[in-house]
Design a protein around this motif. Structure first.
Motif, PDB file in Angstrom:
ATOM      1  N   ALA A  76       0.829  -1.209   0.000  1.00  0.00           N
ATOM      2  CA  ALA A  76       0.000   0.000   0.000  1.00  0.00           C
ATOM      3  C   ALA A  76       0.860   1.254   0.000  1.00  0.00           C
ATOM      4  CB  ALA A  76      -0.926  -0.007   1.213  1.00  0.00           C
ATOM      5  N   VAL A  77       1.933   1.239   0.781  1.00  0.00           N
ATOM      6  CA  VAL A  77       2.826   2.400   0.843  1.00  0.00           C
ATOM      7  C   VAL A  77       3.564   2.573  -0.485  1.00  0.00           C
ATOM      8  CG1 VAL A  77       4.890   3.331   1.959  1.00  0.00           C
ATOM      9  CG2 VAL A  77       3.075   2.304   3.339  1.00  0.00           C
ATOM     10  N   LEU A 114      -6.365   6.333   2.257  1.00  0.00           N
ATOM     11  CA  LEU A 114      -6.694   5.717   3.542  1.00  0.00           C
ATOM     12  C   LEU A 114      -8.005   4.947   3.454  1.00  0.00           C
ATOM     13  CD1 LEU A 114      -5.731   8.400   6.231  1.00  0.00           C
ATOM     14  CD2 LEU A 114      -4.780   6.111   5.967  1.00  0.00           C
ATOM     15  N   ALA A 115      -8.981   5.547   2.797  1.00  0.00           N
ATOM     16  CA  ALA A 115     -10.276   4.876   2.653  1.00  0.00           C
ATOM     17  C   ALA A 115     -10.118   3.562   1.888  1.00  0.00           C
ATOM     18  CB  ALA A 115     -11.260   5.799   1.932  1.00  0.00           C
ATOM     19  N   SER A 116      -9.340   3.589   0.806  1.00  0.00           N
ATOM     20  CA  SER A 116      -9.119   2.374   0.024  1.00  0.00           C
ATOM     21  C   SER A 116      -8.402   1.308   0.846  1.00  0.00           C
ATOM     22  CB  SER A 116      -8.295   2.722  -1.219  1.00  0.00           C
ATOM     23  OG  SER A 116      -7.965   1.558  -1.955  1.00  0.00           O
ATOM     24  N   PHE A 117      -7.398   1.716   1.619  1.00  0.00           N
ATOM     25  CA  PHE A 117      -6.657   0.783   2.464  1.00  0.00           C
ATOM     26  C   PHE A 117      -7.591   0.114   3.476  1.00  0.00           C
ATOM     27  CE2 PHE A 117      -4.340  -0.091   6.388  1.00  0.00           C
ATOM     28  CZ  PHE A 117      -3.266  -0.839   5.943  1.00  0.00           C
ATOM     29  N   LEU A 118      -8.430   0.909   4.141  1.00  0.00           N
ATOM     30  CA  LEU A 118      -9.334   0.370   5.157  1.00  0.00           C
ATOM     31  C   LEU A 118     -10.371  -0.566   4.536  1.00  0.00           C
ATOM     32  CD1 LEU A 118      -9.908   3.594   7.305  1.00  0.00           C
ATOM     33  CD2 LEU A 118      -8.491   1.620   7.888  1.00  0.00           C
ATOM     34  N   LEU A 134     -14.181   5.303  12.293  1.00  0.00           N
ATOM     35  CA  LEU A 134     -13.946   6.618  11.693  1.00  0.00           C
ATOM     36  C   LEU A 134     -14.850   7.702  12.261  1.00  0.00           C
ATOM     37  CD1 LEU A 134     -13.576   5.387   7.999  1.00  0.00           C
ATOM     38  CD2 LEU A 134     -11.736   6.178   9.501  1.00  0.00           C
ATOM     39  N   ASP A 135     -15.666   7.339  13.238  1.00  0.00           N
ATOM     40  CA  ASP A 135     -16.569   8.310  13.868  1.00  0.00           C
ATOM     41  C   ASP A 135     -15.769   9.203  14.815  1.00  0.00           C
ATOM     42  OD1 ASP A 135     -18.824   9.649  14.707  1.00  0.00           O
ATOM     43  OD2 ASP A 135     -19.411   8.111  16.154  1.00  0.00           O
ATOM     44  N   GLU A 136     -15.764  10.499  14.568  1.00  0.00           N
ATOM     45  CA  GLU A 136     -14.893  11.411  15.314  1.00  0.00           C
ATOM     46  C   GLU A 136     -15.077  11.369  16.828  1.00  0.00           C
ATOM     47  OE1 GLU A 136     -13.684  15.052  12.421  1.00  0.00           O
ATOM     48  OE2 GLU A 136     -15.764  15.008  13.078  1.00  0.00           O
ATOM     49  N   PRO A 137     -16.297  11.276  17.361  1.00  0.00           N
ATOM     50  CA  PRO A 137     -16.417  11.244  18.827  1.00  0.00           C
ATOM     51  C   PRO A 137     -15.850   9.991  19.479  1.00  0.00           C
ATOM     52  CG  PRO A 137     -18.496  11.909  17.789  1.00  0.00           C
ATOM     53  CD  PRO A 137     -17.613  11.393  16.711  1.00  0.00           C
ATOM     54  N   GLN A 138     -15.606   8.947  18.705  1.00  0.00           N
ATOM     55  CA  GLN A 138     -15.121   7.692  19.266  1.00  0.00           C
ATOM     56  C   GLN A 138     -13.620   7.547  19.021  1.00  0.00           C
ATOM     57  OE1 GLN A 138     -17.738   4.211  19.108  1.00  0.00           O
ATOM     58  NE2 GLN A 138     -18.962   5.276  17.554  1.00  0.00           N
ATOM     59  N   ARG A 240     -13.391  12.937   6.778  1.00  0.00           N
ATOM     60  CA  ARG A 240     -13.274  12.884   5.323  1.00  0.00           C
ATOM     61  C   ARG A 240     -13.116  11.441   4.841  1.00  0.00           C
ATOM     62  NH1 ARG A 240     -15.155  15.316   1.016  1.00  0.00           N
ATOM     63  NH2 ARG A 240     -13.918  14.712  -0.825  1.00  0.00           N
ATOM     64  N   VAL A 241     -12.353  10.636   5.559  1.00  0.00           N
ATOM     65  CA  VAL A 241     -12.181   9.227   5.183  1.00  0.00           C
ATOM     66  C   VAL A 241     -13.511   8.493   5.302  1.00  0.00           C
ATOM     67  CG1 VAL A 241     -11.021   7.063   5.742  1.00  0.00           C
ATOM     68  CG2 VAL A 241      -9.736   9.199   5.812  1.00  0.00           C
ATOM     69  N   LEU A 242     -14.273   8.770   6.361  1.00  0.00           N
ATOM     70  CA  LEU A 242     -15.597   8.152   6.531  1.00  0.00           C
ATOM     71  C   LEU A 242     -16.499   8.508   5.352  1.00  0.00           C
ATOM     72  CD1 LEU A 242     -17.640   6.570   8.246  1.00  0.00           C
ATOM     73  CD2 LEU A 242     -18.182   8.712   9.421  1.00  0.00           C
ATOM     74  N   HIS A 243     -16.451   9.763   4.931  1.00  0.00           N
ATOM     75  CA  HIS A 243     -17.244  10.192   3.779  1.00  0.00           C
ATOM     76  C   HIS A 243     -16.846   9.394   2.544  1.00  0.00           C
ATOM     77  CE1 HIS A 243     -19.736  12.784   1.398  1.00  0.00           C
ATOM     78  NE2 HIS A 243     -18.721  13.300   0.715  1.00  0.00           N
ATOM     79  N   GLN A 244     -15.547   9.145   2.373  1.00  0.00           N
ATOM     80  CA  GLN A 244     -15.061   8.357   1.251  1.00  0.00           C
ATOM     81  C   GLN A 244     -15.538   6.912   1.338  1.00  0.00           C
ATOM     82  OE1 GLN A 244     -12.849   9.060  -1.370  1.00  0.00           O
ATOM     83  NE2 GLN A 244     -12.570  11.243  -0.951  1.00  0.00           N
ATOM     84  N   VAL A 245     -15.516   6.349   2.543  1.00  0.00           N
ATOM     85  CA  VAL A 245     -15.897   4.953   2.743  1.00  0.00           C
ATOM     86  C   VAL A 245     -17.386   4.736   2.491  1.00  0.00           C
ATOM     87  CG1 VAL A 245     -16.202   3.174   4.518  1.00  0.00           C
ATOM     88  CG2 VAL A 245     -14.008   4.361   4.298  1.00  0.00           C
TER      89      VAL A 245
END
Length: 433
Positions: A76-77, A114-118, A134-138, A240-245
């Motif tokens: 991935a890197v 990051l979204a693709s990796f996850l 990916l939830d910010e409060p958690q 932003r990653v959550l939005h992508q996912v």
């Protein structure tokens, strides 16, 4: 080595800086002594970059986790680096500061990767809910530990008691470590994750696939926290990653976005840009010069320097001035002075000037070879190779041998032919050593 005093931070983070962040995120930093030097000074040894993935990432991950996960991260890197270098070579950000460029790079380059990796991990192995991760409060580490408890049929927050039933001595320390991780007061390091893996295997005997997946996700959760913290001044990265996912986002041309931003940033500097383009036209390598051109272009260069100090106090475009100075001194026959300017131009253009950095490096390399300045040639070649630039067949197979300088030095007079030099009385043009 380049003088950092005259080297402003380029808008694109250097590859050394990127690897240093990855090392910190994965807690493998101590595995390579060169990464800080690469981050500060740039690409002084192109071969180090080829070794970093192994020494800095894959080998430590393989020893603390497993070889398959280490290879997955390394691949991935590698993909990320290849696409990043392609972007750096193609899109110039010569009107932008690091602070202006980073938000766009984080949102439109880093977040999709990051979204693709996850998502690839999520499809390959058992996984905690990505929406929660990916939830910010958690906190990602708490989400991962809570997921393991559910998979093992444990009550919430009971993992510590099950693993360390006696709340004294080492058991007390183990419980306390888990509590600090869950509350976000401390991140688990790679060694602690390996020890937890062994403890889980010994005490609770989970399914091997679940245990492996948990260990890998805990490493990723830790890395997410570190990378998110690094991006916090520019972007809500996990959001932003959550939005992508979760969304079917069309492919965005980040090159177009960055180029548009760069053009907008250059608009207030119109007088400076026009002056620089006119000078470059007057200092063409192959165009015949007229009497008086040497003095006229010297005056124009001095005026351009003054404009630069007025319109570009951050020195973003200083690389262009140094390139022009190098050109002028070559055309005036002052080759040793020209090389000093070309060195500065190459330092300042790297990770900044897109395709132009290739032109600057080529001219600087040819001049260094012509003058027989092997140390300068070698350093510039390292930088060219790090950017995947090549000038001769098999050029990357050795670095700056005496034979190579002999082969390449005649190309200098092809690049800077006699017909393009100033015709005014000037010092001797220079002879090959």
């Amino acid at each position: 080595m380049p003088n950092e005093e005259h080297t402003a931070r380029p808008p694109y983070p250097r590859l050394g800086e990127c690897y240093r962040l990855l090392a910190k995120a994965l807690d493998t930093k101590a595995s390579n002594r060169h990464v800080d030097q690469l981050a500060r000074q740039g690409d002084f040894d192109w071969q180090l970059l080829a070794n970093l993935r192994d020494e800095l990432l894959e080998t430590p991950l393989s020893s603390r986790s497993n070889a398959q996960f280490a290879r997955f991260v390394g691949a991935a890197v590698e993909t990320l680096q290849e696409n990043y270098v392609r972007l750096i070579k193609t899109v110039a950000l010569d009107a932008l500061t690091r602070e202006q460029a980073l938000p766009v790079l984080a949102e439109h380059f880093l977040a999709p990767y990051l979204a693709s990796f996850l998502l690839q991990m999520h499809k390959a192995i058992p996984s905690p809910p990505l929406a929660q991760l990916l939830d910010e409060p958690q906190h990602p580490v708490e989400v991962t530990l809570a997921w393991l408890e559910r998979e093992l049929g444990l009550a919430p927050h009971q993992l510590g008691q099950r693993l360390y039933p006696d709340a004294s001595g080492e058991n007390k320390n183990g419980r306390e470590a888990l509590r600090r991780w869950r509350q976000g007061h401390q991140l688990p390091d790679l060694q602690s994750i390996a020890l937890l893996h062994a403890k889980l295997q010994e005490q609770l005997k989970p399914q091997p696939l679940l245990l492996r997946a948990f260990t890998e996700w805990l490493i990723v959760a830790r890395a997410l926290v570190v990378v998110e913290s690094a991006a916090s001044g520019y972007l809500r990265l996990r959001h932003r990653v959550l939005h992508q996912v979760l969304s079917d986002i069309p492919i965005i041309d980040i090159g177009l976005i960055l180029s548009t931003l760069n053009i907008q940033a250059a608009k207030p500097k119109r007088e400076l840009v026009e002056s620089g383009l006119l000078l470059m036209e007057q200092l063409k390598r192959t165009t015949a010069k007229s009497p008086g051109d040497q003095a006229r272009t010297r005056d124009a260069l001095d005026q351009f320097r003054r404009l630069l100090s007025q319109h570009d106090p951050d020195g973003i475009s200083t690389y262009y001035l140094e390139w022009l100075e190098g050109r002028w001194h070559v055309l005036a026959g002052q080759l040793a002075t020209a090389l000093l300017h070309f060195e500065k131009a190459a330092d300042l253009a790297l990770y900044r000037s897109g395709q132009t950095q290739k032109d600057i490096l080529r001219e600087a390399l040819l001049l260094a070879a012509y003058l027989g300045s092997r140390p300068v040639y070698k350093r510039l070649k390292h930088r060219a190779l790090a950017m995947d630039l090549s000038y001769l067949p098999g050029w990357e197979e050795s670095v700056a041998t005496a034979h190579e300088l002999t082969l390449i030095r005649d190309n200098f007079t092809v690049k800077f032919p006699e017909r393009g030099r100033f015709v005014d009385p000037v010092p001797e043009f220079g002879t090959r050593p």
